[in-house]
Motif scaffolding. Structure first.
Motif, mmCIF file in Angstrom:
data_model
loop_
_atom_site.group_PDB
_atom_site.id
_atom_site.type_symbol
_atom_site.label_atom_id
_atom_site.label_comp_id
_atom_site.label_asym_id
_atom_site.label_seq_id
_atom_site.Cartn_x
_atom_site.Cartn_y
_atom_site.Cartn_z
ATOM 1 N N GLY A 168 0.882 -1.251 -0.169
ATOM 2 C CA GLY A 168 -0.041 0.056 -0.015
ATOM 3 C C GLY A 168 0.761 1.140 0.087
ATOM 4 O O GLY A 168 0.412 2.267 -0.550
ATOM 5 N N GLU A 169 1.993 1.322 0.468
ATOM 6 C CA GLU A 169 2.828 2.352 0.682
ATOM 7 C C GLU A 169 3.727 2.698 -0.581
ATOM 8 O O GLU A 169 4.310 3.768 -0.765
ATOM 9 C CB GLU A 169 3.681 2.385 2.049
ATOM 10 C CG GLU A 169 2.761 2.537 3.221
ATOM 11 C CD GLU A 169 3.532 2.282 4.295
ATOM 12 O OE1 GLU A 169 3.311 2.488 5.538
ATOM 13 O OE2 GLU A 169 4.928 1.714 4.461
ATOM 14 N N ASP A 170 4.194 1.615 -1.151
ATOM 15 C CA ASP A 170 5.255 1.479 -2.049
ATOM 16 C C ASP A 170 4.754 0.893 -3.577
ATOM 17 O O ASP A 170 4.723 -0.435 -3.622
ATOM 18 C CB ASP A 170 6.474 0.512 -1.484
ATOM 19 C CG ASP A 170 7.672 0.656 -2.370
ATOM 20 O OD1 ASP A 170 7.642 1.114 -3.657
ATOM 21 O OD2 ASP A 170 8.868 0.209 -2.174
ATOM 22 N N PRO A 171 4.577 1.787 -4.499
ATOM 23 C CA PRO A 171 4.124 1.227 -5.955
ATOM 24 C C PRO A 171 5.054 0.227 -6.416
ATOM 25 O O PRO A 171 4.817 -0.633 -7.123
ATOM 26 C CB PRO A 171 4.135 2.469 -6.610
ATOM 27 C CG PRO A 171 3.790 3.523 -5.503
ATOM 28 C CD PRO A 171 4.609 3.078 -4.474
ATOM 29 N N ALA A 172 6.316 0.434 -6.326
ATOM 30 C CA ALA A 172 7.481 -0.095 -6.696
ATOM 31 C C ALA A 172 7.345 -1.768 -6.178
ATOM 32 O O ALA A 172 7.577 -2.927 -6.824
ATOM 33 C CB ALA A 172 8.942 0.097 -6.510
ATOM 34 N N PHE A 173 7.096 -2.032 -4.787
ATOM 35 C CA PHE A 173 6.815 -3.435 -4.131
ATOM 36 C C PHE A 173 5.573 -3.845 -4.840
ATOM 37 O O PHE A 173 5.514 -5.057 -4.928
ATOM 38 C CB PHE A 173 6.859 -3.074 -2.727
ATOM 39 C CG PHE A 173 6.847 -4.276 -1.839
ATOM 40 C CD1 PHE A 173 7.684 -5.321 -2.231
ATOM 41 C CD2 PHE A 173 6.054 -4.553 -0.879
ATOM 42 C CE1 PHE A 173 7.647 -6.451 -1.510
ATOM 43 C CE2 PHE A 173 5.926 -5.422 -0.269
ATOM 44 C CZ PHE A 173 6.830 -6.599 -0.394
ATOM 45 N N ALA A 174 4.717 -2.974 -5.086
ATOM 46 C CA ALA A 174 3.359 -3.535 -5.358
ATOM 47 C C ALA A 174 3.671 -4.195 -6.733
ATOM 48 O O ALA A 174 3.058 -5.229 -7.149
ATOM 49 C CB ALA A 174 2.308 -2.459 -5.568
ATOM 50 N N ALA A 175 4.399 -3.537 -7.688
ATOM 51 C CA ALA A 175 4.547 -3.917 -8.898
ATOM 52 C C ALA A 175 5.419 -5.417 -8.865
ATOM 53 O O ALA A 175 5.305 -6.298 -9.647
ATOM 54 C CB ALA A 175 5.764 -3.133 -9.830
ATOM 55 N N SER A 176 6.457 -5.214 -7.910
ATOM 56 C CA SER A 176 7.221 -6.540 -7.665
ATOM 57 C C SER A 176 6.270 -7.801 -7.307
ATOM 58 O O SER A 176 6.724 -8.913 -7.698
ATOM 59 C CB SER A 176 8.256 -6.451 -6.682
ATOM 60 O OG SER A 176 9.018 -5.602 -7.195
ATOM 61 N N TYR A 177 5.339 -7.544 -6.680
ATOM 62 C CA TYR A 177 4.195 -8.581 -6.247
ATOM 63 C C TYR A 177 3.670 -9.073 -7.198
ATOM 64 O O TYR A 177 3.277 -10.245 -7.477
ATOM 65 C CB TYR A 177 3.251 -7.921 -4.776
ATOM 66 C CG TYR A 177 3.599 -9.031 -3.757
ATOM 67 C CD1 TYR A 177 3.050 -10.089 -3.359
ATOM 68 C CD2 TYR A 177 4.598 -8.569 -2.729
ATOM 69 C CE1 TYR A 177 3.391 -10.788 -2.547
ATOM 70 C CE2 TYR A 177 4.975 -9.297 -1.504
ATOM 71 C CZ TYR A 177 4.128 -10.416 -1.225
ATOM 72 O OH TYR A 177 4.530 -11.124 -0.197
ATOM 73 N N ALA A 178 3.080 -7.988 -8.083
ATOM 74 C CA ALA A 178 2.453 -8.257 -9.206
ATOM 75 C C ALA A 178 3.181 -9.216 -10.106
ATOM 76 O O ALA A 178 2.583 -10.080 -10.993
ATOM 77 C CB ALA A 178 1.788 -7.061 -10.074
ATOM 78 N N ALA A 179 4.442 -9.164 -10.026
ATOM 79 C CA ALA A 179 5.111 -9.883 -11.101
ATOM 80 C C ALA A 179 5.364 -11.434 -10.600
ATOM 81 O O ALA A 179 5.849 -12.214 -11.302
ATOM 82 C CB ALA A 179 6.442 -9.405 -11.506
ATOM 83 N N GLN A 180 5.242 -11.735 -9.301
ATOM 84 C CA GLN A 180 5.208 -12.893 -8.769
ATOM 85 C C GLN A 180 4.191 -14.187 -9.318
ATOM 86 O O GLN A 180 3.197 -13.681 -9.621
ATOM 87 C CB GLN A 180 4.995 -12.934 -7.304
ATOM 88 C CG GLN A 180 5.911 -11.935 -6.412
ATOM 89 C CD GLN A 180 7.246 -12.166 -6.874
ATOM 90 O OE1 GLN A 180 7.967 -13.363 -6.291
ATOM 91 N NE2 GLN A 180 7.978 -11.203 -6.955
ATOM 92 N N ASP A 181 4.802 -15.219 -9.395
ATOM 93 C CA ASP A 181 3.973 -16.425 -10.252
ATOM 94 C C ASP A 181 3.207 -17.166 -9.058
ATOM 95 O O ASP A 181 1.980 -17.503 -9.484
ATOM 96 C CB ASP A 181 4.665 -17.503 -10.979
ATOM 97 C CG ASP A 181 5.447 -16.843 -11.917
ATOM 98 O OD1 ASP A 181 4.901 -16.254 -13.261
ATOM 99 O OD2 ASP A 181 6.897 -16.521 -11.837
#
Length: 228
Positions: free
Chosen positions: A28-41
């Motif tokens: 919720g705080e870090d868009p870059a971390f959110a993007a990393s999570y979205a890339a997880q399989d």
């Protein structure tokens, strides 16, 4: 877990993350971390609140802490004839974790081990070199013990730079294996108080983190109930 065994046999890369409330705060705080999570399989539950929220939504999921998955995943790798790699923590901790794994699974091959220095940037040139070295080592499974958000970012990047490798982000898992950190006793984990054990062991670092986790719970419960 069966899908992971199949991916290892096929030398098909993947990125596995273990979600908990702290990660949801960071997402919720870090868009870059959110993007990393979205890339997880693959994303598994590394915290009972995640399991409870899933139940509230009418779903049944299993609690799978990263630390508990290390030996089973290594067993899958060994059955598939795939070497492993370990990245994170310190050189000594990696040596001890390696000794523990090889004692538990005789014949397991650790093809690559690397303890990045302080300030390691998962988006930097050195990280790219590390990922290419993992791919070149022949490892098919790589454990990342860098802590969030670094390990998830490195795993996401590894999907392109080391496409035949499965990356599993496991936090302090290697430190637990090597005896460099003490995990909460089994009875404490059984009553869902591992978070309290950890908070008491390092209050200055972890109490503020857990305060943020508790702060987002009411909104998560409400949104989950509404989504149901």
């Amino acid at each position: 877990m069966a899908d992971i065994g199949a991916a290892l046999r096929a030398r098909r890369g993947f990125a596995l993350a273990t979600v908990n409330l702290d990660h949801l705060v960071k997402i919720g705080e870090d868009p870059a971390f959110a993007a990393s999570y979205a890339a997880q399989d693959i994303v598994v539950a590394d915290g009972r609140p995640i399991v409870w929220l899933a139940r509230l939504a009418g779903e049944t999921i299993e609690l799978l802490p990263g630390s508990d998955m290390i030996v089973p995943l290594c067993s899958f790798a060994q059955e598939a004839g795939v070497p492993i790699a370990i990245i994170g923590s310190t050189e000594l901790a990696l040596q001890d974790a390696r000794a523990h794994l090889c004692a538990a699974l005789p014949g397991l091959e650790v093809a690559y081990a690397h303890a990045p220095p302080m300030g390691f940037d998962p988006e930097g040139d050195t990280a790219a070199e590390v990922l290419r070295a993992v791919e070149a080592s022949g490892a098919g499974l790589c454990f990342l013990a860098l802590g969030a958000p670094k390990q998830e970012a490195l795993a996401a990047r590894g999907r392109s730079l080391a496409p035949s490798v499965g990356f599993a982000s496991i936090g302090a898992g290697l430190d637990f294996l090597g005896g460099h950190q003490r995990r909460a006793p089994a009875w404490v984990r059984a009553i869902a108080l591992e978070w309290l054990w950890r908070a008491l062991s390092s209050p200055a670092r972890l109490v503020p983190r857990y305060a943020k986790c508790f702060a987002i719970l009411p909104a998560l419960i409400w949104r989950t109930w509404r989504a149901k």
